[in-house]
Design an enzyme around this catalytic site. Structure first.
Site, PDB file in Angstrom:
ATOM      1  N   TRP A   1      40.122  54.207  23.984  1.00 27.08           N
ATOM      2  CA  TRP A   1      39.185  54.399  22.891  1.00 27.08           C
ATOM      3  C   TRP A   1      38.355  55.661  23.168  1.00 27.08           C
ATOM      4  O   TRP A   1      37.845  55.847  24.275  1.00 27.08           O
ATOM      5  CB  TRP A   1      38.268  53.186  22.796  1.00 27.08           C
ATOM      6  CG  TRP A   1      37.207  53.217  21.734  1.00 27.08           C
ATOM      7  CD1 TRP A   1      37.365  53.595  20.438  1.00 27.08           C
ATOM      8  CD2 TRP A   1      35.838  52.848  21.887  1.00 27.08           C
ATOM      9  NE1 TRP A   1      36.175  53.474  19.777  1.00 27.08           N
ATOM     10  CE2 TRP A   1      35.212  53.006  20.630  1.00 27.08           C
ATOM     11  CE3 TRP A   1      35.067  52.379  22.960  1.00 27.08           C
ATOM     12  CZ2 TRP A   1      33.862  52.726  20.406  1.00 27.08           C
ATOM     13  CZ3 TRP A   1      33.727  52.093  22.742  1.00 27.08           C
ATOM     14  CH2 TRP A   1      33.129  52.271  21.475  1.00 27.08           C
TER      15      TRP A   1
ATOM     16  N   LYS B   1      34.645  42.808  15.180  1.00 26.21           N
ATOM     17  CA  LYS B   1      35.875  42.562  14.429  1.00 26.21           C
ATOM     18  C   LYS B   1      36.155  41.090  14.209  1.00 26.21           C
ATOM     19  O   LYS B   1      36.458  40.679  13.095  1.00 26.21           O
ATOM     20  CB  LYS B   1      37.091  43.180  15.150  1.00 26.21           C
ATOM     21  CG  LYS B   1      37.156  44.688  15.048  1.00 26.21           C
ATOM     22  CD  LYS B   1      36.347  45.371  16.129  1.00 26.21           C
ATOM     23  CE  LYS B   1      36.490  46.877  16.104  1.00 26.21           C
ATOM     24  NZ  LYS B   1      35.581  47.506  17.080  1.00 26.21           N
TER      25      LYS B   1
ATOM     26  N   ASP C   1      37.260  45.298  28.629  1.00 18.75           N
ATOM     27  CA  ASP C   1      36.655  45.565  27.329  1.00 18.75           C
ATOM     28  C   ASP C   1      37.352  44.622  26.350  1.00 18.75           C
ATOM     29  O   ASP C   1      38.546  44.770  26.093  1.00 18.75           O
ATOM     30  CB  ASP C   1      36.867  47.033  26.929  1.00 18.75           C
ATOM     31  CG  ASP C   1      36.172  47.391  25.628  1.00 18.75           C
ATOM     32  OD1 ASP C   1      36.149  48.584  25.271  1.00 18.75           O
ATOM     33  OD2 ASP C   1      35.636  46.489  24.948  1.00 18.75           O
TER      34      ASP C   1
END
Lengths: 457, 407
Positions: free
Chosen positions: A185, A302, A266
């Site tokens: 990311w 999300k 993560d």
């Protein structure tokens, strides 16, 4: 705002001087010395005034737009009807509308009814949220929870959790570096840079197979100095969508254990990748079961659609409860000068949803539906590509990848073509967000990908 | 279970001194305990308060079927930013009309200070910030972690329990040209001692003559005097001279939005072009810290500020809070006078805002906690917002005892 050339005797005079139009040459470099300018009309008179250094920030350069969030800005500016936003990873319905989960609306209405106050949370956040989030991640029956070995702090979604952990690493492990996947990311590097934590990359994505370069990954983790922090994506790797298999996770854990590295997960997509909360947490739980100390950053952006509420947590699994207490106390010391205490709204939503069995069940169902829609879209995209592409290229990686994103294998020029010619917005690394794709648009996207892949280099 | 820990050498951090007061208070079983620690408003009944207008705004938002929870831009809710700048600088502010203000939504006052500090540490040539002595306990930590060097300037005079104006002027005069100076816009925390308008003008002139960069902390606009405009006068004075400044704004107290973490950082720049570039760089500070700010509190603020009826309702409720605090000051002063408590207690009614710097020393503070279950920070700061007509007698008894028994 003063100058050597004249004295500031009153606010009015200096205001006039300050608003002098400056004839500026050069490219934004700070220019010292006097400038002559003409003021705007003031009290119906035009005056000449001398102004020195109109701004102390004259030398500040224009920053480039964020590579991910900037995509949505560009998309908004595009007036073309065919435009498609496959940039930022925010879930869209089949109608390409943002989605607020029903269970979230229920929780918010419940919160309205309860009419709770808006007092400061403790620095570590809402206790009910912290309990719920750790249980969700590790499993309520997990020994680490029962033994009180987890330090959990509510933080500002995934980014905030990573940043707190990074600040902690910088302060207490100043010699250590973080290993991040290549690619990862885009914001990971920025976080560690700003926290002044050195990082290096381990091989991850293999463009030849559009899959995992497992040997490269193991070799690079092996080669790193003992005690490095290894940043791992718990599931649904961003940007590639490529996850290790369970067997591969075991081997990764082996080498991390051998090198006394610190696993740093993560977890931004728990429940969102496969549809199952437990399945998506299996990599984390695998490491924890081995008795390792582990860092885990969590986000509810999300999986609960709480993007803008900024709700997540940093968890540190420690060898003993009193260690967890000390770690927690030091994390608090880093949070206090950053934002004092975290925002309540998102935390209460999560606590309400997880705390009520009916709502929790509804959440799991909605999450399965979201994950299901993405799987359907993957299938349709794959089918469209296979049907339309006569070159015989193998597009099955789209089905093997998991989560919101797909790494298409398109390079920057090809990605630019997607945008410039087809009005399809994506990040320049070839990543598309399937959450922003509808079944209806799969064929159009397939045409664009085929064109970009074969006709552009 | 893992046998050893990489955290073996880690020490237990002490509890935060301010927030730790509430932690200790919560543990105390005494029925007469009073919490005068953290600065959160309490009603006459000693309860936290959510403003009616806030509840209404929240209801509107949550009942709005088209509301979504998409990521805000890195800089936050645009409408909120514009309204916040207007609130503090004034709707007619030339700086706003000339597009010279870069405003970014941040996490209340703390977040605004931290983002501003980080920006300055990266882009400003002077890395020293002068903070008043004393100041809010979190200030030095925020700025140090942001990458600035912290120095202090004289502010509070214990002899007068007022402003050490001479000391302030001297210390700012000897600061290096261009240094950053932290200023409390109104209702100085912890002392409650504010400069007069004349004194503010002198401070302004001195600072501008030395190119010192003002960094305002405005956590009590409207909460101090009851008037939003009055409490912004110091800031607007500096903006009116056309110069640059930073402004950290919080809605924690004046809208009672404490836990929602709503605030804004504004940087008033010399030109519109600079403001655009400054904003772009602020985004680079924010993105690796938390990506983008939380939406809920900012939406509540925007809803209220943009609706003239709701705005007016807010000003009435805000004045109500400010008036109750002013009344507490008067009642405490009267109670001490009635008891004949030795000393001059007029500073209680001269100081302004949520806090009073009582002048009690740490021994006296500890005594009051021990014997009277009164909780305050060890510097003798009491939160007037935590007092009520009912608890004033108990507090004044405690002060009386502390002052007569201990020196």
């Amino acid at each position: 705002m003063a100058s050597a050339a004249f004295t500031v005797s009153s606010p009015a005079a200096s205001a006039v001087a300050a608003r002098s139009k400056v004839l500026r040459g050069g490219k934004g470099e700070a220019r010292t010395g006097c400038r002559v300018g003409i003021t705007r009309k003031n009290f119906s008179r035009v005056m000449m005034a001398v102004a020195v250094d109109i701004s102390r920030f004259e030398g500040v350069p224009m920053a480039p737009p964020d590579p991910i969030l900037g995509v949505s800005e560009a998309f908004r500016a595009d007036k073309n009807d065919l435009k498609l936003n496959l940039g930022v990873g925010a879930y869209r319905t089949e109608e390409l509308q943002p989605y607020v989960l029903n269970v979230v609306k229920k929780a918010e209405n419940l919160m309205l009814e309860k009419g709770e106050n808006k007092e400061y949370l403790p620095i570590e956040g809402l206790a009910a949220f912290n309990k719920a989030t750790a249980e969700l991640l590790f499993g309520a029956d997990n020994p680490v929870i029962k033994q009180g070995r987890v330090a959990t702090l509510q933080s500002l979604s995934g980014t905030g959790s990573l940043r707190l952990a990074a600040a902690f690493i910088q302060r207490y492990f100043p010699e250590a570096k973080v290993l991040i996947s290549s690619p990862t990311w885009g914001n990971h590097k920025n976080i560690f840079n700003d926290a002044r934590v050195p990082w290096s990359e381990y091989r991850y994505y293999d463009p030849k197979t559009v899959g995992l370069d497992f040997e490269g990954m193991i070799a690079d983790i092996q080669a790193a100095p003992d005690g490095s922090f290894v940043l791992l994506h718990g599931c649904a790797h961003n940007p590639t969508g490529i996850d290790p298999t369970p067997e591969q996770w075991e081997k990764i854990a082996d080498v991390i254990q051998e090198k006394k590295h610190m696993p740093f997960f993560d977890v931004a997509y728990q429940g969102f990748a496969s549809g199952s909360l437990d399945e998506d947490a299996s990599s984390v739980r695998l490491f924890v079961e081995r008795g390792l100390e582990v860092f885990v950053a969590q986000s509810y952006s999300k999986n609960l659609g709480l993007y803008a509420e900024r709700i997540g947590a940093i968890n540190v699994v420690c060898s003993a409860p009193e260690v967890a207490n000390r770690v927690k106390s030091q994390l608090k010391r880093l949070a206090r000068p950053m934002y004092s205490n975290p925002p309540i709204h998102g935390a209460r939503i999560v606590a309400n949803v997880v705390g009520d069995p009916a709502m929790f069940g509804e959440w799991k169902q909605e999450m399965e539906e979201m994950a299901g829609r993405i799987k359907n879209v993957r299938q349709k995209l794959y089918d469209s590509l296979s049907a339309k592409d006569k070159s015989g290229k193998d597009w099955s990686f789209i089905l093997r990848q998991i989560g919101m994103f797909s790494y298409t294998g398109l390079n920057k020029t090809q990605s630019d073509n997607m945008t410039d010619k087809w009005h399809i917005y994506m990040t320049k690394d070839g990543r598309i967000s399937l959450a922003g794709l509808s079944l209806a648009k799969c064929e159009y996207l397939a045409d664009a990908i085929i064109d970009s892949f074969h006709n552009v280099s | 279970m893992a046998s050893s820990s990489v955290f073996a050498g880690l020490a237990q951090a002490p509890e935060d001194p301010i927030l730790g007061v509430t932690v200790a208070y919560n543990k105390d079983p005494s029925p007469v305990k009073v919490n005068l620690g953290v600065g959160a408003y309490r009603t006459e009944e000693g309860k936290p308060l959510v403003l009616d207008v806030v509840r209404r705004a929240e209801q509107m938002l949550i009942n709005n079927p088209s509301r979504v929870k998409e990521y805000l831009p890195i800089t936050g809710l645009a409408e909120f930013n514009k309204l916040s700048a207007k609130l503090i600088f004034g709707t007619d502010s030339p700086a706003i009309q000339e597009s010279r203000v870069a405003t970014v939504q941040c996490l209340s006052g703390t977040g605004s200070l931290r983002v501003g500090g980080e920006f300055l540490a990266r882009h400003y040539h002077e890395r020293t910030i002068y903070i008043p002595q004393p100041t809010w306990g979190n200030h030095p930590k925020v700025f140090t972690l942001a990458g600035l060097t912290v120095r202090s300037y004289r502010y509070y005079d214990p002899a007068t329990r007022g402003l050490d104006f001479q000391g302030l002027l001297e210390d700012l005069s000897s600061a290096p040209s261009g240094a950053i100076v932290l200023l409390h816009a109104c209702a100085h925390n912890p002392t409650g001692v504010d400069p007069t308008l004349d004194q503010w003008e002198q401070i302004r002139q001195l600072m501008r003559s030395k190119s010192l960069l003002p960094f305002f902390d405005s956590a009590y606009q409207g909460f101090a005097s009851g008037s939003l405009d009055k409490d912004a006068q110091s800031v607007r004075m500096f903006v009116a001279d056309g110069g640059e400044l930073l402004m950290a704004q919080s809605y924690a107290k004046n809208m009672g939005l404490y836990g929602e973490r709503v605030g804004a950082l504004s940087i008033v720049c010399g030109s519109a072009d600079v403001a655009v570039r400054v904003e772009s760089q602020l985004k680079l500070v924010i993105r690796p810290m938390y990506s983008n700010p939380p939406i809920h509190g900012a939406s509540i603020v925007a809803t209220i500020l943009k609706d003239s009826d709701m705005f007016n309702e807010w000003t009435v409720e805000l004045k109500g809070m400010a008036d109750r605090i002013i009344s507490m000051r008067q009642q405490l002063f009267d109670a001490l006078k009635t008891r004949g408590t030795p000393g001059d207690w007029s500073h209680i009614i001269k100081q302004i805002g949520m806090f009073t710097f009582t002048g009690l020393n740490s021994d006296q503070v500890a005594f009051m906690r021990q014997e009277y279950h009164i909780y305050m920070t060890s510097d003798g700061r009491i939160s007037m917002a935590g007092l009520s007509t009912r608890t004033i007698p108990h507090l004044s008894d405690a002060i009386h005892a502390a002052v007569t028994k201990l020196k």
